[in-house]
Scaffold this motif. Structure first.
Motif, short mmCIF file in Angstrom:
data_model
loop_
_atom_site.label_atom_id
_atom_site.label_comp_id
_atom_site.label_asym_id
_atom_site.label_seq_id
_atom_site.Cartn_x
_atom_site.Cartn_y
_atom_site.Cartn_z
N LEU A 109 0.83 -1.21 0.00
CA LEU A 109 0.00 0.00 0.00
C LEU A 109 0.87 1.26 0.00
N ALA A 110 1.99 1.21 0.70
CA ALA A 110 2.91 2.35 0.71
C ALA A 110 3.43 2.65 -0.68
N THR A 111 3.68 1.59 -1.45
CA THR A 111 4.15 1.76 -2.83
C THR A 111 3.08 2.44 -3.69
N ILE A 112 1.82 2.06 -3.47
CA ILE A 112 0.72 2.70 -4.20
C ILE A 112 0.64 4.18 -3.82
N CYS A 113 0.81 4.48 -2.55
CA CYS A 113 0.78 5.87 -2.08
C CYS A 113 1.85 6.71 -2.78
N GLU A 114 3.03 6.15 -2.90
CA GLU A 114 4.13 6.86 -3.56
C GLU A 114 3.79 7.16 -5.02
N ARG A 115 3.12 6.22 -5.66
CA ARG A 115 2.82 6.37 -7.09
C ARG A 115 1.66 7.32 -7.33
N THR A 116 0.63 7.27 -6.48
CA THR A 116 -0.59 8.04 -6.73
C THR A 116 -0.63 9.37 -5.99
N GLY A 117 0.21 9.52 -4.96
CA GLY A 117 0.17 10.74 -4.16
C GLY A 117 -0.87 10.72 -3.06
N ALA A 118 -1.59 9.62 -2.92
CA ALA A 118 -2.57 9.49 -1.84
C ALA A 118 -1.85 9.16 -0.53
N ASN A 119 -2.36 9.69 0.56
CA ASN A 119 -1.80 9.40 1.87
C ASN A 119 -2.68 8.40 2.60
N CYS A 120 -2.08 7.64 3.52
CA CYS A 120 -2.82 6.59 4.23
C CYS A 120 -2.35 6.51 5.68
N LEU A 121 -3.29 6.49 6.59
CA LEU A 121 -2.99 6.22 8.00
C LEU A 121 -3.59 4.87 8.36
N VAL A 122 -2.76 3.97 8.87
CA VAL A 122 -3.22 2.70 9.42
C VAL A 122 -3.01 2.79 10.93
N ALA A 123 -4.10 2.81 11.68
CA ALA A 123 -4.00 3.02 13.12
C ALA A 123 -4.66 1.87 13.87
N PRO A 124 -3.89 1.09 14.62
CA PRO A 124 -4.50 0.02 15.42
C PRO A 124 -5.46 0.55 16.48
N ASN A 125 -5.25 1.81 16.91
CA ASN A 125 -6.12 2.37 17.95
C ASN A 125 -6.22 3.88 17.74
N PHE A 126 -7.44 4.42 17.80
CA PHE A 126 -7.65 5.84 17.62
C PHE A 126 -7.88 6.57 18.95
N SER A 127 -7.83 5.85 20.05
CA SER A 127 -7.97 6.49 21.35
C SER A 127 -6.70 7.24 21.69
N LEU A 128 -6.83 8.51 22.03
CA LEU A 128 -5.66 9.30 22.38
C LEU A 128 -5.00 8.76 23.64
N GLY A 129 -5.80 8.26 24.58
CA GLY A 129 -5.25 7.67 25.80
C GLY A 129 -4.45 6.42 25.51
N ALA A 130 -4.95 5.59 24.60
CA ALA A 130 -4.23 4.37 24.24
C ALA A 130 -2.90 4.70 23.57
N VAL A 131 -2.89 5.72 22.74
CA VAL A 131 -1.65 6.13 22.08
C VAL A 131 -0.64 6.63 23.12
N MET A 132 -1.13 7.40 24.10
CA MET A 132 -0.23 7.87 25.16
C MET A 132 0.33 6.71 25.97
#
Length: 265
Positions: A109-132
């Motif tokens: 998917l990262a290779t596709i992003c480089e080619r198309t200019g699209a950005n991608c976030l893959v996040a196992p958790n979107f909780s700010l507390g979990a990230v902290m």
């Protein structure tokens, strides 16, 4: 103004994303994808007022009609890779909360992003507390190299261990490697296979799946005559929404594929 589509709109997370996006003045919801609710009004399907937006049956149908700035995906591990390829090949940014992508798939998917200019976030958790919690665990790891993880989720979760637990273990292992420290030898021998959990390099993970839980994680550190425990509890799916909204707003600035919400903070 950032335009947003939600893939998996009638799922538990998808409905909350629809509500969160419609409430934010900097985001505009322009579509939703869910084959189980195709043709239904997006607002009514999410449990809010009618929005006058019809749910599409597939990503292809949706992208043919209109092109958003970003698509948020909360579907299933079985389809997320194909969904991501479709979205990124179309040059659309993507926020992925669905678990199950392998390192090899993320690399593709990262290779596709480089080619198309699209950005991608893959996040196992979107909780700010979990990230902290994850960031703090990595900071503690060089001082407490003996560590295990217990993650607890509802019994309808598709995968075990959770993506959050795997990423936490990865960050801990990287911190220990950088500090050149290792855990002490584990001399326990299992009398029942699997009793000690699963290993992610040097970190053991234990997964609990029971009704009543939402998403919870403990990181247990053992030291000389002391222990240290970090714990995070998501009490409802609302706890993930600030992170999802933040990702939608910032994804234009973060080039390529990014793994983990911590890079957006």
């Amino acid at each position: 103004m950032t335009t947003v589509m939600v893939c998996g709109t009638t799922g538990k997370m998808g409905r909350e994303v629809v509500k969160a996006v419609t409430k934010d003045p900097e985001l505009t919801l322009i579509g939703g994808i869910d084959p189980s609710a195709a043709g239904e009004d997006l607002g009514l399907a999410a449990g809010i007022d009618k929005l006058g937006i019809q749910i599409d049956a597939s990503l292809t149908d949706a992208l043919t009609k209109r092109k958003p700035d970003v698509i948020v995906d909360f579907t299933t591990p079985a389809i997320i890779f194909e969904n991501a390829k479709t979205v990124l090949e179309a040059g659309v940014h993507m926020v992925i909360g669905t678990t199950g992508l392998t390192a090899e798939q993320r690399a593709e998917l990262a290779t596709i992003c480089e080619r198309t200019g699209a950005n991608c976030l893959v996040a196992p958790n979107f909780s700010l507390g979990a990230v902290m919690l994850m960031k703090t665990a990595a900071e503690l790891a060089p001082y407490f190299p003996d560590v295990e993880i217990i993650e607890l989720h509802h019994n309808h979760k598709y995968d075990a261990p959770s993506g959050t637990a795997v990423l936490t273990a990865k960050l801990i292992n990287e911190a220990k490697e950088a500090a050149q420290v290792k855990a002490s030898e584990d001399k326990t021998r299992e009398s029942l296979p699997g009793a000690r959990g699963a290993k992610v390099d040097d970190v053991t993970i234990h997964s609990v799946r029971l009704p009543g839980y939402v998403a919870h994680q403990e990181v247990l550190f053992g030291g000389y005559d002391e222990t240290l425990t970090l714990r995070h509890d998501s009490l409802s799916r609302l706890s993930f929404m600030p992170g999802v909204v933040l990702a939608c707003k910032k994804i234009k600035e973060k080039k390529g594929l990014v793994y983990g919400l911590e890079h957006y903070l």
